[in-house]
Design an enzyme around this catalytic site. Sequence first.
Site, PDB file in Angstrom:
ATOM      1  N   GLU A 255      10.355  14.395 -58.816  1.00 39.81           N
ATOM      2  CA  GLU A 255      10.240  13.028 -58.310  1.00 39.81           C
ATOM      3  C   GLU A 255       9.160  12.379 -59.287  1.00 39.81           C
ATOM      4  O   GLU A 255       9.588  11.226 -59.477  1.00 39.81           O
ATOM      5  CB  GLU A 255       9.739  13.105 -57.036  1.00 39.81           C
ATOM      6  CG  GLU A 255      10.734  13.280 -55.752  1.00 39.81           C
ATOM      7  CD  GLU A 255      11.027  14.790 -55.912  1.00 39.81           C
ATOM      8  OE1 GLU A 255      10.688  15.583 -56.300  1.00 39.81           O
ATOM      9  OE2 GLU A 255      12.141  15.057 -55.228  1.00 39.81           O
TER      10      GLU A 255
ATOM     11  N   HIS B   2      10.785  16.783 -43.684  1.00 39.40           N
ATOM     12  CA  HIS B   2      12.234  15.875 -43.890  1.00 39.40           C
ATOM     13  C   HIS B   2      11.905  14.568 -42.986  1.00 39.40           C
ATOM     14  O   HIS B   2      13.019  13.699 -42.931  1.00 39.40           O
ATOM     15  CB  HIS B   2      13.619  16.439 -43.554  1.00 39.40           C
ATOM     16  CG  HIS B   2      13.853  17.333 -44.687  1.00 39.40           C
ATOM     17  ND1 HIS B   2      13.319  18.637 -44.839  1.00 39.40           N
ATOM     18  CD2 HIS B   2      14.800  17.024 -45.734  1.00 39.40           C
ATOM     19  CE1 HIS B   2      13.973  19.183 -45.852  1.00 39.40           C
ATOM     20  NE2 HIS B   2      14.791  18.274 -46.491  1.00 39.40           N
TER      21      HIS B   2
END
Lengths: 385, 325
Positions: free
Chosen positions: B59, B128
């Site tokens: 990322e 998540h």
Amino acid sequence: MARAAVKAKPSKSAKSKAAAKRTLHAVPRRADPFTLGGQQKVEVYTSMLRIRLLDERMMTLQRQGRIGFYGTCNGQEAATIASAYALRASDWIVPALREAGAMLMRGFPLVPYLAQVFGNSGDITKGRQMPSHPAGRAVNQVSWGSCIGSQLPHAMGAAWAAKLQGHDTVVIGYLGDGATSSNDFHVAMNFAAVFQAPVVFVCQNNHWSISIPTHKQTASESIAIKAKAYGMPGVKVDGNDADAVYAAVAEAVARARSGGGPTLVECETYRMGAHSSSDDPTRYRDQAEVDAWKKRDPIEGYRARLIAEGHWSAKKDEALRAELLEQINAAIKTAEALPPPDHDTLFEDVYFDLPWHLQEQRAQFKAALQRAGGSLAGALPGSAH
Amino acid sequence: MELSYREALNQALAEEMERDGRVFLMGEEVARYNGAYKVSQGLLDRFGSARVVDAPISEAGFAGLGIGAAMTGLRPVIEMMTWNFAILALDQIMNNAAKIRHMSGGQLRCPIVIRGPSGAGGRLSSQHSQALEAQYAHVPGLKVVAAATPADAKGLLKSAIRDENPVMMFEAELLYGAKGEVPEGEHLVPIGKADIKRPGSQVTVLTWGRMLTACVLPAAEALAKEGIDVEVVDLRSLRPLDEETILASVNKTNRAVIVEEAWPFASVGASLVDLIQSKAFDALDAPVTRVNGLDINMAYAANLERATSPSVERIVEAVHHVLYR
């Protein structure tokens, strides 16, 4: 060449170990596009000397309390200047802490450079960034982000963008030896090689990350060898030899520009001064080591070589020193006299336009300033303007 | 025309990539796989691998690459597989994207869009399921938007790509399949404008993102059956906030309930309470009341997950509370 190339192609480990040790020999000259001519050498030397003299003045100013902070290039002038000299004006520099001299060499004027150090209204970055973190869009050099390593993905990204647009722009991303421990170093090296981005990573291995020696940052036998695992050439060079630095970086830049992808160039050099004005290296570093490296001062060595090669003379050197010092002192005088940044600039450039909430804050701030008679002395020392 | 939320995002990407050759999409699985949530379906075939790019898994890498590309003239759209993973790019986003224009005195710019799903995804547990928009909305220099409907998803993404600033776009895994009307032709939703999704007169409910359709509008319908007329304001943009619309609604209804998927402490909802108490204090007939996700980490078990998120029942109760019923 003094460079011990650590190429991406397979080699026997014994051979590469020997290569890594064979680093700091004298440089045999050769006629190739990566060899500087006499006039170019004088230009490189001039820029090296300028940043040395400027840094010395800045440290004095810092000790006098006239500026807040400074990080010098002391001892690393060859690595900084000769590497940047390999770039075209249209190329980009994404620096670490010690590459301000490259900006000056590429045409950034002294007065706004110094105004940035003072953080006043002559600073085109409007008093926002620490000294040694300047930015000059006109010379394609961005401001360093103080988090170690985070600039490297930007260098890789800017290079990737140039490739996408079909430009032949090359980007140098600078780092120190300490940054090779950062996750962003890994990220940038990996992405650059996968995408074959036209970027050259120039690592100024100055042996110290504040107080941590390089062998405590990495157990690799060199920094250049790390390139191999990423699938790009890694080159180790005597970072105190401007000609050797130029040759290695120019070759890497040419490769990047012609579509050959990234290179990691390790310039082995030495931080002769403190990490920054906030640091006292005598507390952790052996003076004998410093003295040994001072004998290999890149400026002294280059001057001697230029004189030996007939490009320079003691007389010219004296004149150049005097001229540079005069320019620097005049620029300091001009820059220091400039008023502090206007309060209105506080709210600028947070966004492209001034959003409503900042318009409101600015109005409230101005009203408070007016009520306080023009001075809001905050909770920090030196914030009385 | 009726589109799913993911189709609306896909249209926005395709239209903007068609319009502006500087726009590219990068992220994990965005090209060959057409996106982890198929938002980029067909884009690789249409625009090629130079502009729809599968990145190595980092990322910080693709965020950092996007920042470098944005600084030197491109318009990156960076897809995060989820905002939970964008935490790995926080230094790039907060220390760099948000500050480059400012640190350079306006010399450099960073028009980057970072987008991806946020909030609970349906039994995906704590790593998540976070709604982290407040972390980004906290930072000067960033804009933050959250689309609740396909039309807003399309219009906000197109506006985000055209914006000169870094824009963080919060989508939702559980919304990608949701259908809704999307206007034909060029459709832009301005950043910084809230939308009244249900006009009403008695209580203002402020919300954004998935909560709108998941529980706020159903709660408003349930309350309507009791004769309680709720006005639902979908903020759409969290930074900058549409203060005018928020205050106009509260000044009209004199009561406010904030429904937010995120944790209650130091959240966008907490800032909304501050806004309302400081600028509409005299209008209030009841304390501003909040319905948040529970202040815990999300569980995997379905019943525990359901119990953690705001619900119709909790919203109805909060509205009753501000009406003293």
